[in-house]
Design an enzyme around this catalytic site. Sequence first.
Site, short mmCIF file in Angstrom:
data_model
loop_
_atom_site.label_atom_id
_atom_site.label_comp_id
_atom_site.label_asym_id
_atom_site.label_seq_id
_atom_site.Cartn_x
_atom_site.Cartn_y
_atom_site.Cartn_z
CG HIS A 96 -2.04 -0.92 1.16
ND1 HIS A 96 -3.20 -0.62 0.49
CD2 HIS A 96 -2.21 -2.16 1.66
CE1 HIS A 96 -4.04 -1.64 0.60
NE2 HIS A 96 -3.46 -2.59 1.28
CB ALA A 108 8.94 -21.20 10.92
NE ARG A 149 19.11 -9.34 2.13
CZ ARG A 149 20.04 -8.76 2.82
NH1 ARG A 149 20.94 -8.04 2.22
NH2 ARG A 149 20.10 -8.90 4.11
CE LYS A 179 20.81 -9.97 7.99
NZ LYS A 179 21.45 -9.40 9.15
NE ARG A 198 21.84 -26.42 6.79
CZ ARG A 198 21.64 -27.48 6.05
NH1 ARG A 198 22.49 -27.80 5.10
NH2 ARG A 198 20.59 -28.26 6.26
#
Length: 198
Positions: free
Chosen positions: A121, A169, A175, A189, A192
């Site tokens: 929005h 989870a 990104r 992030k 592994r």
Amino acid sequence: MSFVSAFIQRVLNRVENAASREQIRRLRSAGSGIVLGRGVKIEHPECVSLGDRVHLNDHCWLSVLTENRETGNPTMTLQPELRIGDGCYIGRFGTLACINRVILGRDVMISDRVFIGDAVHGFARSDLPVRDQYLTSKGSVEIGDGTWIGIGVSILPNVAIGRNCVIGANSVVTRDVPDFCVVAGNPAKVIRSIAESS
């Protein structure tokens, strides 16, 4: 269960099955073996393609918008595309929100209560409530074949997730994620890599 309760349940099941068949019939394209759970809602099915053996579990919502509105400004016509590949599973209360392009590859497994959206929005105008401002999309969302998305994940606009990834989870993915990676966190992030088997 009493006779009356059993009868009512049978009638409700038939109504639900008829509603599911009608939603599938109206899709842009539909493979075979599609399963829609109870309370599945598909907005603008003419913009939605489902592959073979797609399973949308109970109360999934495919929120597709073909018009973008802002109070006091012209309505913008949108041309969204939402495509879900063969063998995908979306868990209960999953939401896919699309004004631009959302693509799921083959065999993507999505847990319950996941949000995937290619828009947000607008909130730049202080004279209007957020709900009365244009939606904006910074880019499409694409999820590669064989990826598993954990419970409660949010995947935001302009994100490409690679093949055979695991999204932990409650992660918030903001990104791109390379193939064969495990990611988690807010923002998510890479934790592994998963060795690619040949």
